[in-house]
Design a protein around this motif. Structure first.
Motif, PDB file in Angstrom:
ATOM      1  N   PHE A 201     -34.752 -58.859  49.273  1.00  0.00           N
ATOM      2  CA  PHE A 201     -34.789 -58.581  50.708  1.00  0.00           C
ATOM      3  C   PHE A 201     -35.870 -59.397  51.411  1.00  0.00           C
ATOM      4  O   PHE A 201     -35.686 -59.824  52.557  1.00  0.00           O
ATOM      5  CB  PHE A 201     -35.004 -57.088  50.955  1.00  0.00           C
ATOM      6  CG  PHE A 201     -33.755 -56.273  50.791  1.00  0.00           C
ATOM      7  CD1 PHE A 201     -32.619 -56.574  51.529  1.00  0.00           C
ATOM      8  CD2 PHE A 201     -33.707 -55.205  49.905  1.00  0.00           C
ATOM      9  CE1 PHE A 201     -31.453 -55.823  51.386  1.00  0.00           C
ATOM     10  CE2 PHE A 201     -32.557 -54.456  49.752  1.00  0.00           C
ATOM     11  CZ  PHE A 201     -31.427 -54.761  50.495  1.00  0.00           C
ATOM     12  N   LYS A 204     -34.523 -62.719  52.032  1.00  0.00           N
ATOM     13  CA  LYS A 204     -33.527 -62.672  53.111  1.00  0.00           C
ATOM     14  C   LYS A 204     -34.160 -62.320  54.458  1.00  0.00           C
ATOM     15  O   LYS A 204     -33.464 -62.214  55.462  1.00  0.00           O
ATOM     16  CB  LYS A 204     -32.455 -61.622  52.767  1.00  0.00           C
ATOM     17  CG  LYS A 204     -31.589 -61.990  51.568  1.00  0.00           C
ATOM     18  CD  LYS A 204     -30.895 -60.766  50.977  1.00  0.00           C
ATOM     19  CE  LYS A 204     -29.859 -60.176  51.862  1.00  0.00           C
ATOM     20  NZ  LYS A 204     -28.502 -60.648  51.533  1.00  0.00           N
ATOM     21  N   LYS A 205     -35.488 -62.108  54.423  1.00  0.00           N
ATOM     22  CA  LYS A 205     -36.254 -61.727  55.622  1.00  0.00           C
ATOM     23  C   LYS A 205     -35.768 -60.416  56.225  1.00  0.00           C
ATOM     24  O   LYS A 205     -35.820 -60.208  57.448  1.00  0.00           O
ATOM     25  CB  LYS A 205     -36.232 -62.854  56.661  1.00  0.00           C
ATOM     26  CG  LYS A 205     -36.830 -64.153  56.145  1.00  0.00           C
ATOM     27  CD  LYS A 205     -37.007 -65.164  57.245  1.00  0.00           C
ATOM     28  CE  LYS A 205     -37.511 -66.506  56.688  1.00  0.00           C
ATOM     29  NZ  LYS A 205     -38.750 -66.382  55.885  1.00  0.00           N
ATOM     30  N   GLU A 206     -35.279 -59.526  55.356  1.00  0.00           N
ATOM     31  CA  GLU A 206     -34.911 -58.176  55.779  1.00  0.00           C
ATOM     32  C   GLU A 206     -36.126 -57.291  55.509  1.00  0.00           C
ATOM     33  O   GLU A 206     -36.234 -56.636  54.463  1.00  0.00           O
ATOM     34  CB  GLU A 206     -33.667 -57.700  55.042  1.00  0.00           C
ATOM     35  CG  GLU A 206     -32.425 -58.514  55.392  1.00  0.00           C
ATOM     36  CD  GLU A 206     -31.149 -57.943  54.799  1.00  0.00           C
ATOM     37  OE1 GLU A 206     -31.085 -56.701  54.616  1.00  0.00           O
ATOM     38  OE2 GLU A 206     -30.228 -58.726  54.522  1.00  0.00           O
ATOM     39  N   HIS A 207     -37.053 -57.294  56.440  1.00  0.00           N
ATOM     40  CA  HIS A 207     -38.371 -56.723  56.222  1.00  0.00           C
ATOM     41  C   HIS A 207     -38.373 -55.214  56.002  1.00  0.00           C
ATOM     42  O   HIS A 207     -39.185 -54.699  55.230  1.00  0.00           O
ATOM     43  CB  HIS A 207     -39.289 -57.092  57.394  1.00  0.00           C
ATOM     44  CG  HIS A 207     -39.422 -58.569  57.594  1.00  0.00           C
ATOM     45  ND1 HIS A 207     -39.880 -59.418  56.604  1.00  0.00           N
ATOM     46  CD2 HIS A 207     -39.140 -59.366  58.669  1.00  0.00           C
ATOM     47  CE1 HIS A 207     -39.893 -60.649  57.062  1.00  0.00           C
ATOM     48  NE2 HIS A 207     -39.436 -60.648  58.306  1.00  0.00           N
ATOM     49  N   LYS A 208     -37.490 -54.512  56.691  1.00  0.00           N
ATOM     50  CA  LYS A 208     -37.455 -53.056  56.510  1.00  0.00           C
ATOM     51  C   LYS A 208     -37.105 -52.693  55.073  1.00  0.00           C
ATOM     52  O   LYS A 208     -37.758 -51.848  54.446  1.00  0.00           O
ATOM     53  CB  LYS A 208     -36.444 -52.419  57.472  1.00  0.00           C
ATOM     54  CG  LYS A 208     -36.862 -52.435  58.925  1.00  0.00           C
ATOM     55  CD  LYS A 208     -35.823 -51.732  59.792  1.00  0.00           C
ATOM     56  CE  LYS A 208     -36.249 -51.747  61.267  1.00  0.00           C
ATOM     57  NZ  LYS A 208     -35.235 -51.079  62.128  1.00  0.00           N
ATOM     58  N   GLN A 209     -36.060 -53.335  54.560  1.00  0.00           N
ATOM     59  CA  GLN A 209     -35.633 -53.042  53.193  1.00  0.00           C
ATOM     60  C   GLN A 209     -36.680 -53.519  52.169  1.00  0.00           C
ATOM     61  O   GLN A 209     -36.916 -52.850  51.162  1.00  0.00           O
ATOM     62  CB  GLN A 209     -34.276 -53.692  52.907  1.00  0.00           C
ATOM     63  CG  GLN A 209     -33.118 -53.069  53.643  1.00  0.00           C
ATOM     64  CD  GLN A 209     -32.866 -51.633  53.220  1.00  0.00           C
ATOM     65  OE1 GLN A 209     -33.113 -51.258  52.087  1.00  0.00           O
ATOM     66  NE2 GLN A 209     -32.390 -50.817  54.149  1.00  0.00           N
ATOM     67  N   SER A 239     -44.960 -57.178  60.223  1.00  0.00           N
ATOM     68  CA  SER A 239     -43.519 -57.256  60.485  1.00  0.00           C
ATOM     69  C   SER A 239     -43.086 -56.322  61.607  1.00  0.00           C
ATOM     70  O   SER A 239     -41.890 -56.219  61.903  1.00  0.00           O
ATOM     71  CB  SER A 239     -42.744 -56.917  59.197  1.00  0.00           C
ATOM     72  OG  SER A 239     -43.114 -57.774  58.144  1.00  0.00           O
TER      73      SER A 239
END
Length: 267
Positions: A201, A204-209, A239
């Motif tokens: 994650f 993928k720069k999906e910071h919450k996950q 973030s």
């Protein structure tokens, strides 16, 4: 992204003796040849006990599953003792020689068992021979088992995920989720799964996950120095995350995993 090449956690009955089996002292009394394999040393007792019970299990019933447990136990002992052998003893330098000899004995046993199992069809041994010896034939057989009931175990899903890690991150993530689905309640969890999911994650720069799975790792294993309260707070602030809400999600998710009730969001 990093993965353990193969699960290295031995079953509880191997490490501590099965509930109805002997303790280590009884094992040594009844099977002295097992306990006399290595010269006595105060270091790496846990790993030496694991080797003893793995050898007892194979003595009682020689099969590929027990051969795999022997390999993992010997590897754990060899790694521990190799570290111990680097420590100089001012008064007892003979200790270093004893430890080096024990390392060499363990390495020889690993070679011996590896040679004896090189043509095995056992899933764990197939991956072992790929991860240790880059045996392409073993890898091909292991990957061909994808979707087979034989791979429906957490460690085998993790091993399959490691194969796809650099090839297909989304599939890797799906396999890691499924590994978590396969854990029974109160099982010992492989924390590399949490690290790897968080890493995917983050890439993928999906910071919450990425935050959630890093928090799950910290909750489950607060002694892991890769993640701290400070680093989590810093990541959340950097973030722009609502860490209080995400902490609740992490707690809830971990509780489901521990209870054996986790369901993949990719189902």
């Amino acid at each position: 992204m990093t993965f353990y090449k193969i699960a290295s956690i031995l079953p509880l009955c191997v490490l501590m003796a099965c509930e109805n089996g002997p303790n280590f002292a009884e094992l040594c009394e009844q099977n002295p040849e097992i306990c006399l394999e290595f010269q006595e040393d105060t270091w790496c007792k846990r790993e030496r006990i694991a080797v003893g019970f793995a050898n007892l299990a194979d003595k009682v019933e020689a099969n590929d599953s027990n051969k795999f447990q022997q390999l993992i136990a010997y590897e754990g002992y060899a790694k521990c003792m190799a570290h111990a052998s680097k420590i100089e003893h001012i008064k007892l330098k003979i200790k270093k020689t004893i430890r080096i000899n024990n390392v060499m004995k363990a390495q020889e046993k690993i070679k011996e068992i590896s040679l004896a199992t090189r043509n095995s069809e056992h899933p764990d041994l197939l991956f072992f021979h790929w991860s240790r010896y880059l045996n392409e034939h073993s890898l091909a057989k292991f990957v061909a088992l994808e979707g087979n009931e034989l791979l429906e175990k957490p460690n085998r899903q993790v091993n399959l995920a490691s194969f796809y890690a650099k090839r297909d991150p989304n599939k890797t993530l799906k396999l890691l989720y499924h590994a978590l689905e396969l854990y029974e309640s109160d099982a010992t969890l492989d924390t590399e799964i949490f690290k790897s999911i968080a890493s995917i994650f983050a890439d993928k720069k999906e910071h919450k996950q990425a935050y959630i799975w890093s928090k799950i790792l910290h909750l489950y294993n607060p002694e892991d120095t890769n993640i701290t309260d400070k680093s989590l707070d810093s990541y959340a602030k950097g973030s722009g995350l609502n860490h209080e809400f995400l902490d609740k999600v992490a707690n809830s998710t971990l509780n489901k995993i521990i209870a054996g009730k986790f369901k993949s969001p990719h189902s």
